[in-house]
Design a protein around this motif. Structure first.
Motif, PDB file in Angstrom:
ATOM      1  N   ASN A 171      48.178  47.395  37.673  1.00 53.95           N
ATOM      2  CA  ASN A 171      47.382  46.863  38.785  1.00 53.95           C
ATOM      3  C   ASN A 171      46.306  47.851  39.217  1.00 53.95           C
ATOM      4  O   ASN A 171      45.155  47.483  39.435  1.00 53.95           O
ATOM      5  N   ARG A 172      46.683  49.124  39.358  1.00 51.56           N
ATOM      6  CA  ARG A 172      45.729  50.149  39.789  1.00 51.56           C
ATOM      7  C   ARG A 172      44.593  50.297  38.784  1.00 51.56           C
ATOM      8  O   ARG A 172      43.421  50.395  39.156  1.00 51.56           O
ATOM      9  N   ASN A 173      44.929  50.314  37.500  1.00 50.12           N
ATOM     10  CA  ASN A 173      43.895  50.454  36.465  1.00 50.12           C
ATOM     11  C   ASN A 173      42.926  49.270  36.470  1.00 50.12           C
ATOM     12  O   ASN A 173      41.722  49.453  36.290  1.00 50.12           O
ATOM     13  N   ILE A 174      43.441  48.065  36.694  1.00 50.98           N
ATOM     14  CA  ILE A 174      42.584  46.877  36.760  1.00 50.98           C
ATOM     15  C   ILE A 174      41.620  46.988  37.935  1.00 50.98           C
ATOM     16  O   ILE A 174      40.408  46.779  37.789  1.00 50.98           O
ATOM     17  N   LYS A 230      40.702  49.689  39.591  1.00 53.65           N
ATOM     18  CA  LYS A 230      39.797  50.822  39.398  1.00 53.65           C
ATOM     19  C   LYS A 230      38.644  50.436  38.472  1.00 53.65           C
ATOM     20  O   LYS A 230      37.480  50.741  38.737  1.00 53.65           O
ATOM     21  N   LYS A 231      38.968  49.739  37.397  1.00 55.08           N
ATOM     22  CA  LYS A 231      37.946  49.321  36.440  1.00 55.08           C
ATOM     23  C   LYS A 231      36.985  48.308  37.061  1.00 55.08           C
ATOM     24  O   LYS A 231      35.769  48.385  36.851  1.00 55.08           O
ATOM     25  N   LEU A 232      37.516  47.360  37.851  1.00 52.55           N
ATOM     26  CA  LEU A 232      36.665  46.349  38.482  1.00 52.55           C
ATOM     27  C   LEU A 232      35.737  46.958  39.529  1.00 52.55           C
ATOM     28  O   LEU A 232      34.577  46.581  39.626  1.00 52.55           O
ATOM     29  N   LEU A 233      36.257  47.876  40.303  1.00 54.43           N
ATOM     30  CA  LEU A 233      35.469  48.467  41.382  1.00 54.43           C
ATOM     31  C   LEU A 233      34.465  49.478  40.845  1.00 54.43           C
ATOM     32  O   LEU A 233      33.334  49.549  41.327  1.00 54.43           O
ATOM     33  N   ASN A 234      34.879  50.254  39.857  1.00 54.30           N
ATOM     34  CA  ASN A 234      34.033  51.266  39.239  1.00 54.30           C
ATOM     35  C   ASN A 234      33.383  52.125  40.328  1.00 54.30           C
ATOM     36  O   ASN A 234      34.085  52.738  41.105  1.00 54.30           O
ATOM     37  N   ASP A 235      32.067  52.189  40.412  1.00 55.53           N
ATOM     38  CA  ASP A 235      31.387  53.006  41.424  1.00 55.53           C
ATOM     39  C   ASP A 235      30.939  52.188  42.633  1.00 55.53           C
ATOM     40  O   ASP A 235      30.318  52.720  43.544  1.00 55.53           O
ATOM     41  N   ARG A 236      31.245  50.889  42.618  1.00 54.10           N
ATOM     42  CA  ARG A 236      30.828  50.027  43.730  1.00 54.10           C
ATOM     43  C   ARG A 236      31.741  50.217  44.940  1.00 54.10           C
ATOM     44  O   ARG A 236      32.881  50.657  44.812  1.00 54.10           O
ATOM     45  N   LYS A 237      31.229  49.837  46.085  1.00 48.96           N
ATOM     46  CA  LYS A 237      31.990  49.954  47.334  1.00 48.96           C
ATOM     47  C   LYS A 237      32.989  48.805  47.470  1.00 48.96           C
ATOM     48  O   LYS A 237      34.094  48.982  47.968  1.00 48.96           O
ATOM     49  N   GLU A 238      32.568  47.618  47.022  1.00 52.33           N
ATOM     50  CA  GLU A 238      33.441  46.444  47.065  1.00 52.33           C
ATOM     51  C   GLU A 238      33.006  45.441  46.013  1.00 52.33           C
ATOM     52  O   GLU A 238      31.871  45.464  45.539  1.00 52.33           O
ATOM     53  N   SER A 292      38.022  36.295  41.643  1.00 51.25           N
ATOM     54  CA  SER A 292      38.912  35.163  41.883  1.00 51.25           C
ATOM     55  C   SER A 292      40.343  35.497  41.469  1.00 51.25           C
ATOM     56  O   SER A 292      40.590  36.427  40.691  1.00 51.25           O
ATOM     57  N   HIS A 293      41.259  34.695  41.982  1.00 48.35           N
ATOM     58  CA  HIS A 293      42.678  34.829  41.626  1.00 48.35           C
ATOM     59  C   HIS A 293      42.846  34.665  40.122  1.00 48.35           C
ATOM     60  O   HIS A 293      43.578  35.427  39.473  1.00 48.35           O
ATOM     61  N   ASP A 294      42.160  33.662  39.552  1.00 49.63           N
ATOM     62  CA  ASP A 294      42.258  33.402  38.113  1.00 49.63           C
ATOM     63  C   ASP A 294      41.747  34.584  37.290  1.00 49.63           C
ATOM     64  O   ASP A 294      42.338  34.941  36.274  1.00 49.63           O
ATOM     65  N   TYR A 295      40.650  35.172  37.731  1.00 46.99           N
ATOM     66  CA  TYR A 295      40.087  36.325  37.017  1.00 46.99           C
ATOM     67  C   TYR A 295      41.089  37.479  37.010  1.00 46.99           C
ATOM     68  O   TYR A 295      41.348  38.088  35.978  1.00 46.99           O
ATOM     69  N   LEU A 296      41.646  37.781  38.190  1.00 47.19           N
ATOM     70  CA  LEU A 296      42.604  38.889  38.294  1.00 47.19           C
ATOM     71  C   LEU A 296      43.858  38.602  37.487  1.00 47.19           C
ATOM     72  O   LEU A 296      44.386  39.487  36.801  1.00 47.19           O
ATOM     73  N   TYR A 333      43.557  51.223  46.591  1.00 43.88           N
ATOM     74  CA  TYR A 333      42.752  50.010  46.501  1.00 43.88           C
ATOM     75  C   TYR A 333      43.373  48.902  47.358  1.00 43.88           C
ATOM     76  O   TYR A 333      44.584  48.769  47.418  1.00 43.88           O
ATOM     77  N   ALA A 334      42.521  48.108  48.006  1.00 43.83           N
ATOM     78  CA  ALA A 334      42.986  47.035  48.884  1.00 43.83           C
ATOM     79  C   ALA A 334      42.382  45.703  48.465  1.00 43.83           C
ATOM     80  O   ALA A 334      41.221  45.636  48.065  1.00 43.83           O
ATOM     81  N   LEU A 335      43.190  44.644  48.575  1.00 43.85           N
ATOM     82  CA  LEU A 335      42.746  43.286  48.283  1.00 43.85           C
ATOM     83  C   LEU A 335      42.878  42.454  49.541  1.00 43.85           C
ATOM     84  O   LEU A 335      43.934  42.447  50.178  1.00 43.85           O
ATOM     85  N   MET A 336      41.800  41.736  49.869  1.00 40.93           N
ATOM     86  CA  MET A 336      41.838  40.836  51.014  1.00 40.93           C
ATOM     87  C   MET A 336      41.452  39.447  50.532  1.00 40.93           C
ATOM     88  O   MET A 336      40.398  39.260  49.918  1.00 40.93           O
ATOM     89  N   ASN A 337      42.331  38.480  50.787  1.00 36.48           N
ATOM     90  CA  ASN A 337      42.050  37.097  50.433  1.00 36.48           C
ATOM     91  C   ASN A 337      41.011  36.582  51.414  1.00 36.48           C
ATOM     92  O   ASN A 337      41.281  36.451  52.599  1.00 36.48           O
ATOM     93  N   ILE A 338      39.795  36.300  50.934  1.00 38.31           N
ATOM     94  CA  ILE A 338      38.724  35.916  51.856  1.00 38.31           C
ATOM     95  C   ILE A 338      38.537  34.409  51.961  1.00 38.31           C
ATOM     96  O   ILE A 338      38.319  33.896  53.036  1.00 38.31           O
ATOM     97  N   LYS A 339      38.604  33.679  50.845  1.00 39.32           N
ATOM     98  CA  LYS A 339      38.485  32.219  50.882  1.00 39.32           C
ATOM     99  C   LYS A 339      38.771  31.645  49.506  1.00 39.32           C
ATOM    100  O   LYS A 339      38.472  32.273  48.486  1.00 39.32           O
TER     101      LYS A 339
END
Length: 116
Positions: A53-56, A58-66, A70-74, A101-107
């Motif tokens: 989970n952490r590696n996924i 970390k890779k998605l966020l890379n150098d971005r702030k946020e 989607s649920h399906d993508y993850l 890393y934090a995940l917030m369900n937005i919509k």
């Protein structure tokens, strides 16, 4: 002196110190290694899922702030939603965290991923 039983071998021995529990230093090391191996084995499945989970994230966020995914993508990336390290509350919403890393369900099953 009174004899006591070695915790590893069960052999009776006469201790030379009041806190001695093993007949030899080698028995103590072997006993502690067995205990540590049992602990690692018991935690291995959860630790492996947390690491994935952490590696996924970390890779998605890379150098971005946020980033929003989607649920399906993850799920497709192999993320396990049932495994997290802790939860935090931010802006009245509960975030599921995997280490830093934090995940917030937005919509509509969309998740905002940030680094805490």
């Amino acid at each position: 002196m009174e004899q006591i039983k070695d915790l590893l071998t069960g052999i009776l021995f006469t201790p030379t110190r009041s806190d001695q529990r093993f007949a030899t230093r080698e028995n103590q090391i072997r006993y502690n290694n067995i205990k540590a191996r049992q602990k690692r084995k018991a935690k291995a499945e959860i630790d492996r899922a947390l690491d994935t989970n952490r590696n996924i994230l970390k890779k998605l966020l890379n150098d971005r702030k946020e980033v929003i995914k989607s649920h399906d993508y993850l799920s497709g990336a192999g993320f396990n939603f049932g495994i997290s390290t802790h939860k935090i509350e931010r802006e009245g919403k509960l975030l599921s965290c995997v280490y830093e890393y934090a995940l917030m369900n937005i919509k509509d099953e969309q998740f905002l991923i940030t680094k805490t």
